[in-house]
Design a protein around this motif. Structure first.
Motif, short mmCIF file in Angstrom:
data_model
loop_
_atom_site.label_atom_id
_atom_site.label_comp_id
_atom_site.label_asym_id
_atom_site.label_seq_id
_atom_site.Cartn_x
_atom_site.Cartn_y
_atom_site.Cartn_z
N ILE A 118 0.83 -1.21 0.00
CA ILE A 118 0.00 0.00 0.00
C ILE A 118 0.86 1.26 0.00
O ILE A 118 0.53 2.25 -0.66
CB ILE A 118 -0.96 -0.02 1.21
N LEU A 119 1.98 1.22 0.72
CA LEU A 119 2.90 2.37 0.71
C LEU A 119 3.46 2.60 -0.70
O LEU A 119 3.59 3.74 -1.14
CB LEU A 119 4.03 2.15 1.71
N SER A 120 3.78 1.51 -1.39
CA SER A 120 4.28 1.65 -2.77
C SER A 120 3.19 2.23 -3.67
O SER A 120 3.46 3.08 -4.51
CB SER A 120 4.78 0.30 -3.31
N TYR A 121 1.96 1.77 -3.49
CA TYR A 121 0.85 2.30 -4.27
C TYR A 121 0.61 3.78 -3.95
O TYR A 121 0.21 4.55 -4.82
CB TYR A 121 -0.43 1.50 -4.00
N GLY A 122 0.85 4.15 -2.69
CA GLY A 122 0.74 5.56 -2.31
C GLY A 122 1.75 6.41 -3.05
O GLY A 122 1.44 7.51 -3.53
N ALA A 123 2.99 5.89 -3.16
CA ALA A 123 4.03 6.61 -3.90
C ALA A 123 3.65 6.74 -5.37
O ALA A 123 3.82 7.81 -5.98
CB ALA A 123 5.37 5.88 -3.76
N PHE A 124 3.12 5.67 -5.96
CA PHE A 124 2.70 5.72 -7.37
C PHE A 124 1.54 6.71 -7.55
O PHE A 124 1.45 7.37 -8.59
CB PHE A 124 2.27 4.32 -7.83
N SER A 125 0.66 6.79 -6.55
CA SER A 125 -0.48 7.71 -6.64
C SER A 125 -0.02 9.16 -6.69
O SER A 125 -0.49 9.96 -7.51
CB SER A 125 -1.42 7.50 -5.45
N LEU A 126 0.91 9.49 -5.78
CA LEU A 126 1.44 10.87 -5.78
C LEU A 126 2.20 11.16 -7.07
O LEU A 126 2.13 12.27 -7.60
CB LEU A 126 2.35 11.07 -4.56
N SER A 127 2.94 10.16 -7.55
CA SER A 127 3.66 10.33 -8.82
C SER A 127 2.68 10.61 -9.95
O SER A 127 2.93 11.45 -10.82
CB SER A 127 4.46 9.06 -9.12
N PHE A 128 1.55 9.92 -9.95
CA PHE A 128 0.49 10.13 -10.95
C PHE A 128 -0.03 11.57 -10.87
O PHE A 128 -0.21 12.23 -11.90
CB PHE A 128 -0.64 9.14 -10.69
N VAL A 129 -0.25 12.06 -9.66
CA VAL A 129 -0.74 13.44 -9.48
C VAL A 129 0.25 14.44 -10.07
O VAL A 129 -0.15 15.38 -10.77
CB VAL A 129 -0.99 13.74 -7.98
N PHE A 130 1.53 14.24 -9.81
CA PHE A 130 2.54 15.15 -10.36
C PHE A 130 2.58 15.09 -11.88
O PHE A 130 2.79 16.12 -12.54
CB PHE A 130 3.92 14.82 -9.78
N SER A 131 2.36 13.92 -12.45
CA SER A 131 2.34 13.81 -13.92
C SER A 131 1.12 14.52 -14.51
O SER A 131 1.21 15.16 -15.56
CB SER A 131 2.33 12.33 -14.35
N VAL A 132 -0.02 14.42 -13.84
CA VAL A 132 -1.23 15.13 -14.29
C VAL A 132 -0.99 16.64 -14.23
O VAL A 132 -1.34 17.37 -15.18
CB VAL A 132 -2.44 14.73 -13.43
N LEU A 133 -0.41 17.09 -13.12
CA LEU A 133 -0.10 18.52 -13.00
C LEU A 133 0.90 18.96 -14.07
O LEU A 133 0.82 20.07 -14.60
CB LEU A 133 0.47 18.81 -11.61
#
Length: 277
Positions: A140-155
């Motif tokens: 879940i922590l790894s998925y959390g990191a991927f989620s934030l990475s996704f947000v930065f890519s969208v931005l």
């Protein structure tokens, strides 16, 4: 009571080893010398703890611990850590250090959580449950990191579009610059990938112990390795091929969509992965 404390100390050692592997991976990709130093000292502490366990075991049994498979595994893990520390200080070959520690971590995890080495059935079952808990938490922590990475890519894509259309204004100023958005997305994936690797290692061991008839082509199992593969390709494109910009951001967004599919859809289709119930 002493055996319980010793078991807990073994678990702490595995967690510290996992942190060391994570930091070595960060250094391997980004040449971060601070991460390398912290990883080295964490690994050195793990080596000290392992050496203490080894000496205590020899004193207790009165012999060198290599006569059983589990004794051999522990000594093997100790040898790998020792060699890794020597390579890190003498040869400074980061590629070898990282992969040696991944192998050492696998061996250490197998030894620590293998139930056959515990006389108490209750203790063995508890260790397997804790192995599952660590596996889920790290995943879940790894998925959390991927989620934030996704947000930065969208931005990044939003900022890219605003700049391309020359839409100057408050919204543009409130978003960070493109290079920073791209870098943060990359750093979070650098953190997420080794955490996912660690989670898969622990999850594989749990499945081997708890689900002996597990189907290795189970949807969740395959999905997790696909997630690891697509993010591994992301890192290869970034570090190996020097890809940057919009294409990399799109790849990252597509990768996160696979994470969502794996998490929500494949989990329900899996034969044993419905929150491991």
């Amino acid at each position: 009571m002493f055996d319980i404390y010793l078991t807990r100390l073994h678990e702490v050692t595995v967690v510290l080893y996992a942190l060391s592997v994570l930091l070595y991976f960060i250094d391997f990709l980004t040449s971060n010398r601070k991460a390398n130093r912290i990883a080295f000292w964490l690994l050195a502490f793990v080596w000290v703890l392992q050496t203490m366990f080894l000496v205590l075991y020899m004193v207790k049994t009165g012999r060198f611990p290599v006569l059983t498979i589990f004794e051999g595994l522990y000594f093997y893990a100790w040898v790998l850590i020792t060699l890794s520390l020597v390579i890190n200080r003498v040869l400074r070959v980061d590629f070898i250090v990282f992969f040696t520690n991944v192998l050492g971590f696998i061996i250490m995890a197998i030894h620590t959580f293998a139930p056959i080495q515990y006389e108490s059935h209750v203790m063995a079952e508890k260790l397997i449950s804790e192995l599952l808990l660590i596996h889920i938490t790290v995943a879940i922590l790894s998925y959390g990191a991927f989620s934030l990475s996704f947000v930065f890519s969208v931005l990044y894509l939003i900022q890219y579009d605003l700049l391309k259309r020359k839409k100057w204004g408050t919204r543009l100023l409130r978003l960070s610059d493109l290079s920073k958005l791209e870098n943060m997305s990359y750093v979070l994936n650098v953190i997420g990938v080794p955490m996912l690797i660690i989670s898969l290692i622990l999850g594989t061991q749990w499945a081997y112990l708890k689900v002996p008839n597990m189907i290795w082509y189970d949807s969740k199992v395959l999905g997790s390795f696909v997630v690891l593969a697509v993010y591994g390709i992301f890192l290869y494109l970034k570090v190996g091929k020097g890809l940057a910009g919009k294409q990399l951001a799109l790849w990252n967004i597509a990768s996160f969509l696979i994470v969502l599919i794996n998490f929500f859809l494949f989990g329900k289709l899996s034969s044993f992965h419905f929150w491991y119930s």
